[in-house]
Write a protein that holds these residues in place. Structure first.
Motif: not given
Length: 305
Positions: A156-179
């Motif tokens: 949705l953001l990329k529909k209008s934003v022309k700059q590359p979105l280079v990073a995404n912070q997400l919760q992730l650890s050995i005990t939080n591995t849903t992704m």
């Protein structure tokens, strides 16, 4: 310190990001020693947000590193904006005002990376695009990204934003591995098969976005750390076993587990302890075997189908 390209950009960054959310817990000499140790370890990527300490963390960091033009050339600065008391705000006005405040507190003219901090359901992508264009053209921000967003929110953001979105912070650890776990449990009827994030792991790899795992030592939602925790006896036994084989600490192995994934992640560590900081940095030198990685994953209670 091993480096990677941040997303689709040409920016070379260390594989460890030094999170500064708790730097306001240190006095000035302690903060100076902490920042200097990070630099000595090659961890020159410092991660902030305008809400950390209500802005004081950015001020403390700038003083601790003795910000100057010479210092600024040697470090990489990332900060986030978009969270306000009781709401999220991705309006053009708020983004621009927030960045000006961030730059003033960090005593710098530009950010290497700006992330939008958590999704705002009232977002107008056109406003974000206008803000990003102004920040880029003025030289205030060089690269852009998001935090805690799933694929369709990014699209949705990329529909209008022309700059590359280079990073995404997400919760992730050995005990939080849903992704990770939902990718193993395709077409299954168990809880691990639930796709809670729109396949963000695969999306990130397909679109060259660097995942920056936050809370890499936490279980649950800030419920505590899993290392040396009696709630996770099998996991700690396995991590300790692997740590012994590499002659490193369990902290090092917890980070090395994330770095082993081919998605080329950049964990954000939040410790203010110099010893643990050094242990985290050692992880860039460790490459776990497939057997070790899966062994740790299963020891956390994850069941392979």
């Amino acid at each position: 310190m091993r480096t990677i390209k941040l997303g689709s950009s040409t920016l070379e960054v260390p594989v460890i990001a030094v999170g500064c959310m708790r730097i306001n817990s240190l006095d000035k000499p302690e903060a100076e020693r902490f920042v200097q140790t990070a630099l000595e370890e090659g961890a020159n990527f410092f991660e902030h947000a305008d809400i950390y300490g209500s802005g004081t963390c950015e001020e403390i960091f700038a003083d601790a590193i003795h910000m100057s033009d010479d210092v600024r050339e040697k470090i990489i600065l990332q900060s986030k904006c978009g969270i306000r008391p009781g709401m999220f705000d991705f309006s053009k006005e708020h983004i621009l005002t927030s960045v000006d405040g961030i730059l003033k507190r960090l005593k710098t003219d530009y950010l290497d990376v700006l992330l939008l901090h958590r999704p705002d359901t009232l977002v107008e992508p056109e406003e974000v695009a206008e803000a990003f264009d102004l920040l880029e053209s003025s030289g205030k921000v060089r690269h852009f990204g998001v935090s805690n967003q799933k694929p369709m929110q990014i699209e949705l953001l990329k529909k209008s934003v022309k700059q590359p979105l280079v990073a995404n912070q997400l919760q992730l650890s050995i005990t939080n591995t849903t992704m990770i776990s939902n990718g193993f449990n395709v077409n299954m009827e168990n809880d691990a098969a639930v796709n809670r994030d729109g396949s963000i792991l695969d999306y990130s790899r397909l679109h060259d976005m660097t995942i920056q795992p936050w809370s890499p030592f936490q279980y649950g939602f800030f419920e505590g750390v899993f290392l040396d925790n009696d709630k996770f006896p099998d996991l700690n036994k396995k991590i300790d076993e692997v740590a012994k084989s590499y002659n490193v600490s369990n902290t090092t192995i917890a980070i090395a587990w994330l770095l082993r994934h081919p998605a080329r992640m950049q964990p954000v560590i939040g410790t203010m302890n110099i010893g643990r900081l050094q242990d985290c940095c050692k992880a860039s030198e460790i490459y776990l075997t497939r057997e070790e990685w899966y062994g740790i994953y299963r020891a956390a209670g994850n069941i392979l189908p």
